[in-house]
Design an enzyme around this catalytic site. Structure first.
Site, PDB file in Angstrom:
ATOM      1  N   HIS A  31     -10.643 -15.402 -29.628  1.00 12.67           N
ATOM      2  CA  HIS A  31     -10.592 -16.583 -28.752  1.00 12.67           C
ATOM      3  C   HIS A  31      -9.617 -17.625 -29.328  1.00 12.67           C
ATOM      4  CE1 HIS A  31     -12.530 -19.627 -25.982  1.00 12.67           C
ATOM      5  NE2 HIS A  31     -11.984 -20.432 -26.880  1.00 12.67           N
ATOM      6  N   GLU A  32      -9.742 -17.880 -30.634  1.00 12.54           N
ATOM      7  CA  GLU A  32      -8.900 -18.919 -31.248  1.00 12.54           C
ATOM      8  C   GLU A  32      -7.445 -18.461 -31.346  1.00 12.54           C
ATOM      9  OE1 GLU A  32     -10.388 -21.563 -31.103  1.00 12.54           O
ATOM     10  OE2 GLU A  32     -12.420 -20.771 -31.113  1.00 12.54           O
ATOM     11  N   CYS A  59     -15.505 -22.882 -23.884  1.00  8.97           N
ATOM     12  CA  CYS A  59     -14.544 -23.519 -24.778  1.00  8.97           C
ATOM     13  C   CYS A  59     -14.779 -25.020 -24.716  1.00  8.97           C
ATOM     14  CB  CYS A  59     -13.128 -23.172 -24.334  1.00  8.97           C
ATOM     15  SG  CYS A  59     -11.860 -23.940 -25.323  1.00  8.97           S
ATOM     16  N   HIS A 109      -5.702 -19.112 -28.222  1.00 10.12           N
ATOM     17  CA  HIS A 109      -5.281 -20.522 -28.125  1.00 10.12           C
ATOM     18  C   HIS A 109      -3.886 -20.704 -28.709  1.00 10.12           C
ATOM     19  CE1 HIS A 109      -8.466 -23.004 -26.467  1.00 10.12           C
ATOM     20  NE2 HIS A 109      -9.378 -22.396 -27.206  1.00 10.12           N
TER      21      HIS A 109
HETATM   22 ZN   LIG Z   1     -11.402 -22.391 -26.849  1.00  2.73          ZN
END
Ligand SMILES: [Zn+2]
Length: 151
Positions: free
Chosen positions: A141-142, A100, A145
């Site tokens: 992944h996003e 990341c 977040h």
């Molecule tokens: Zn990330």
């Protein structure tokens, strides 16, 4: 506008608030511009990576060949998704090491093989899209977040 990458863990741990139509010209456009600027080192970004805790993510479609024709994409090859929500997830999962831009190390995470996501595009149109392979991994992944989860 291209923004600096936020590396403040406290901001990254905050859960994102829902995006509104007004965020299209603001944080969503900034996120698209910033991802474009970092496209050599980064294939996806969430709004809190530029310091804004709103539910907006951007993914680089040229991360995978043949994916460039997805509908509702923002500028060039970046797909911007406002208020993304899982509609369906593959029960099949795999383990992968992810990095990341906001973090130093790589971490092992579990990902679904494919995901189906509903979202608003840059014209505030409702969209629903299935992602597979690397794009599915980036989307997960996003979206982590946005929950304040970091790998
Ligand atoms: Zn990330």
């Amino acid at each position: 506008m291209v923004k600096d990458i936020n590396k403040d863990i406290e901001i990254l741990k905050k859960k994102a608030k829902p995006a509104t139509k007004d965020d299209i010209a603001g944080v969503a456009q900034d996120l698209a511009d910033t991802l474009q600027a970092y496209r050599m080192t980064c294939i996806g970004m969430a709004a809190n990576m530029i310091g804004v805790p709103k539910a907006v993510i951007a993914i680089s479609l040229d991360a995978e060949d043949g994916a460039g024709s997805l509908p509702g994409a923002g500028p060039a090859d970046v797909l911007v998704m406002l208020n993304p929500k899982y509609e369906k997830l593959s029960g099949k999962t795999y383990t992968v090491e992810e990095g990341c831009l906001s973090l130093e190390d790589k971490h092992e995470v579990k990902r679904s093989e494919w995901v189906e996501v509903s979202y608003r595009d840059m014209r505030w149109q409702k969209k629903r899209q299935k992602f597979t392979g690397l794009l599915a991994e980036i989307v997960q992944h996003e979206m982590d977040h946005l929950e304040g989860k970091i790998v």
